[in-house]
Design a protein around this motif. Sequence first.
Motif, short mmCIF file in Angstrom:
data_model
loop_
_atom_site.label_atom_id
_atom_site.label_comp_id
_atom_site.label_asym_id
_atom_site.label_seq_id
_atom_site.Cartn_x
_atom_site.Cartn_y
_atom_site.Cartn_z
N PHE A 216 0.83 -1.20 0.00
CA PHE A 216 0.00 0.00 0.00
C PHE A 216 0.86 1.25 0.00
O PHE A 216 2.00 1.25 0.49
CB PHE A 216 -0.90 0.04 1.24
CG PHE A 216 -1.93 -1.04 1.29
CD1 PHE A 216 -3.19 -0.85 0.74
CD2 PHE A 216 -1.64 -2.27 1.86
CE1 PHE A 216 -4.14 -1.86 0.77
CE2 PHE A 216 -2.58 -3.28 1.91
CZ PHE A 216 -3.84 -3.08 1.35
N GLY A 217 0.29 2.31 -0.56
CA GLY A 217 0.82 3.65 -0.38
C GLY A 217 -0.23 4.45 0.36
O GLY A 217 -1.43 4.27 0.11
N GLY A 218 0.19 5.31 1.27
CA GLY A 218 -0.77 6.10 2.03
C GLY A 218 -0.37 7.55 2.10
O GLY A 218 0.78 7.87 2.44
N ARG A 219 -1.31 8.46 1.77
CA ARG A 219 -1.04 9.90 1.87
C ARG A 219 -1.71 10.42 3.12
O ARG A 219 -2.90 10.23 3.35
CB ARG A 219 -1.59 10.65 0.65
CG ARG A 219 -1.19 12.12 0.64
CD ARG A 219 -2.08 12.96 -0.26
NE ARG A 219 -1.57 14.31 -0.41
CZ ARG A 219 -1.73 15.29 0.47
NH1 ARG A 219 -2.38 15.06 1.61
NH2 ARG A 219 -1.25 16.50 0.23
N VAL A 220 -0.94 11.11 3.96
CA VAL A 220 -1.45 11.59 5.24
C VAL A 220 -2.48 12.70 5.02
O VAL A 220 -2.38 13.49 4.07
CB VAL A 220 -0.29 12.09 6.13
CG1 VAL A 220 0.28 13.40 5.61
CG2 VAL A 220 -0.74 12.22 7.58
N MET A 221 -3.47 12.75 5.88
CA MET A 221 -4.45 13.83 5.88
C MET A 221 -3.96 14.92 6.83
O MET A 221 -3.75 14.66 8.02
CB MET A 221 -5.82 13.32 6.32
CG MET A 221 -6.44 12.30 5.37
SD MET A 221 -6.99 13.01 3.79
CE MET A 221 -5.53 12.79 2.75
N GLY A 222 -3.75 16.12 6.30
CA GLY A 222 -3.22 17.19 7.13
C GLY A 222 -1.73 17.38 6.89
O GLY A 222 -1.21 17.08 5.82
N ASP A 223 -1.04 17.85 7.93
CA ASP A 223 0.37 18.20 7.78
C ASP A 223 1.32 17.18 8.40
O ASP A 223 2.47 17.48 8.69
CB ASP A 223 0.63 19.58 8.43
CG ASP A 223 -0.18 20.68 7.76
OD1 ASP A 223 -0.33 20.60 6.53
OD2 ASP A 223 -0.66 21.59 8.48
N GLY A 224 0.85 15.95 8.63
CA GLY A 224 1.71 14.94 9.24
C GLY A 224 2.87 14.55 8.34
O GLY A 224 2.90 14.83 7.13
N LYS A 225 3.85 13.89 8.91
CA LYS A 225 5.03 13.42 8.18
C LYS A 225 5.18 11.92 8.38
O LYS A 225 4.90 11.41 9.47
CB LYS A 225 6.30 14.15 8.68
CG LYS A 225 6.27 15.66 8.49
CD LYS A 225 6.38 16.05 7.03
CE LYS A 225 6.41 17.58 6.88
NZ LYS A 225 6.50 17.99 5.48
N PRO A 226 5.64 11.18 7.38
CA PRO A 226 5.90 11.67 6.03
C PRO A 226 4.59 11.87 5.26
O PRO A 226 3.57 11.26 5.59
CB PRO A 226 6.72 10.53 5.41
CG PRO A 226 6.24 9.30 6.11
CD PRO A 226 5.93 9.73 7.52
N LYS A 227 4.66 12.70 4.23
CA LYS A 227 3.46 12.97 3.45
C LYS A 227 2.96 11.68 2.81
O LYS A 227 1.77 11.36 2.86
CB LYS A 227 3.77 14.02 2.38
CG LYS A 227 2.57 14.42 1.53
CD LYS A 227 2.95 15.52 0.54
CE LYS A 227 1.76 15.93 -0.32
NZ LYS A 227 2.14 16.98 -1.30
N TYR A 228 3.87 10.93 2.18
CA TYR A 228 3.53 9.63 1.60
C TYR A 228 4.30 8.54 2.34
O TYR A 228 5.49 8.67 2.61
CB TYR A 228 3.88 9.58 0.11
CG TYR A 228 2.80 10.17 -0.77
CD1 TYR A 228 1.70 9.42 -1.17
CD2 TYR A 228 2.89 11.49 -1.21
CE1 TYR A 228 0.71 9.95 -1.98
CE2 TYR A 228 1.90 12.05 -2.02
CZ TYR A 228 0.82 11.27 -2.40
OH TYR A 228 -0.17 11.81 -3.19
N LEU A 229 3.60 7.47 2.67
CA LEU A 229 4.22 6.32 3.34
C LEU A 229 3.88 5.07 2.54
O LEU A 229 2.72 4.85 2.18
CB LEU A 229 3.67 6.20 4.76
CG LEU A 229 4.19 5.02 5.61
CD1 LEU A 229 5.68 5.19 5.89
CD2 LEU A 229 3.40 4.91 6.91
N ASN A 230 4.90 4.28 2.24
CA ASN A 230 4.69 3.03 1.50
C ASN A 230 4.94 1.83 2.39
O ASN A 230 5.68 1.90 3.37
CB ASN A 230 5.65 2.97 0.29
CG ASN A 230 5.29 3.97 -0.78
OD1 ASN A 230 4.19 3.94 -1.33
ND2 ASN A 230 6.20 4.88 -1.07
N SER A 231 4.33 0.72 2.03
CA SER A 231 4.60 -0.54 2.73
C SER A 231 6.10 -0.83 2.70
O SER A 231 6.78 -0.53 1.71
CB SER A 231 3.87 -1.70 2.06
OG SER A 231 2.48 -1.59 2.22
#
Length: 592
Positions: A216-231
């Motif tokens: 999976f790839g996941g894009r955070v909602m808001g200003d969290g880090k990292p912006k994109y996180l991958n499996s």
Amino acid sequence: MYYSDEIIEEVRSRNDIVDVVGQYVHLQKKGSNYFGLCPFHNEKSGSFSVSAHKQMFYCFGCGAGGNVITFLMKYDNLTFQEAVKELAERAGIKLPEQDDSPAAKAARDKKQILYDINKEAAKYYYYQLRGKTGQKGMEYFRSRKLTDETMQHFGLGYANITSDDLTKHLKKLGYTDGQIIEAGLASHDDKMGTHDKFWNRVMFPIQDASQKVIGFGGRVMGDGKPKYLNSPETPIFDKSRNLFGLNYAKNSRAGYMIICEGYMDVIAMHQAGFNMAVASLGTAFTTGQAMILKRYTDEVILSYDSDEAGTKAALRGIGILKEAGLKGKVLDLRPYKDPDEFIKNEGREAFEERIKNAENTFFFEVRVLQSQHDMSDPQSKTEFHRKLAMKLCEFEEALERENYIEAVAARYNIAVDDLRRLVSSVASQGGLVRKVERPKSGIQQKRTPEDGAKKNQRLLLTWLTDEPQLFPKVTRWITPEDFSDDLYRNVAKELFQGMESGNFSPAAILDRFTDEDEHRQVAEMFNTNLIEIETREQRKKAFRDIIYGVKAAGYDRLKKELKPDDPDFLTKTIQGKKELEKLSHADIMPDD
């Protein structure tokens, strides 16, 4: 499933390794072997060797090696049984019926469990997006102008803001903490226990070419880090060897593929009807990904962001496409940043027009080169022309080079004869001379006496497999017991026995060693060559030195293993020393 040695040998012998590897790697014959770019690590010079004689591959850069079965296992992330089955189907060989015993089924299903967990996670994220808790995620996708049909097509989802929803759900289905963690969907620490890897993110399921969810790839909602996180990488997910959207793009009949940077670019392009788009998975474009694309097309259009980082990525991608033997073009998206932004503002027809006018990779490189020079300054302009001439020298075929000289001269308002003379001048200074170097690993390590002894043993084993007619001369002085450790002795025994019976096979010997590290070491034993042997005298000296080195190492091992109170200590020590003295004065000729 257990397959007999006879079945495995038939499958291997009916699948020529050059033919199989050639479907994935662009190979060129050099001497008796074939060389290409290693699909298992990024490189610029071809250090990946395939031997038809030995039915083996070996990379002088990263050390990967094996036979045709090993290659498929490593390239497609298959089990041994899966690779044998695929090769059997390729050769039209009927395999024995599958072993359905509990033990065999458990081993066979280990990877399937990870596929099942990822599938259940994809379903969970999918329904969360469409429920009350997924409102934030749905608003995000709506703001990106995605339709319900597109969201369904790509299985888009949402990971709740709580940190253990998915873990609880999967455990209710009977999966263990260890399995969920191994699937890349959870982490564990003392403070939080087992908790979700993804939370408060819109989710992009990643599928392999056969439609299985592998990550999976996941894009955070808001200003969290990292912006994109991958499996993370798992037994079923290798980022450098998969592409987002390939499961759909592989069926495109466009005749080309478009590679871009992000998930949203791919999804926006597919929604607009451009179903040939794919993206790398949170990593830079790799040689492995280029070779995957080569299975489906011979032309790739690079569609990266139009900023400085995107330009650098495109220049790097051009090199990778060239190395993989793929034709390439570059999409000009200016004044927009990426395909998603372009399509939203200009529409499908305008984007299609940009594809039709995609820039030749050579002219893209030249345009970037020109942007780095002040064309109003004579000195800077002259420097640009010289660099342009150097680039033209990269074309080895005279006709192709001449065609580009004429095109460049017309485009940059240079007298064609002047440019031709400049190219000739640069070429005469070495611009057309391609220095051929022996592949290097790039890793320098301290050498110990033990390393030197093992190198001699590897050289001898390689020499024997290349020239089996030397076997009687070698066995006059050397036995398998002269090799320094258990692994080397076992390989030598297998090889010597095979040569004595007239039926030796380095590829078959490899199958005796299933441990990954041992397999790599054995592959190296059959692929260690002397750098320079040009004369008969050099060949004679090398052969003699190697024989003596192996014998001396065997004698040193013998002395260490024998104890003074051993009744044979004195006899064996004296005998070993005499054999070495006799060998030191012997005239050992490889050719007579």
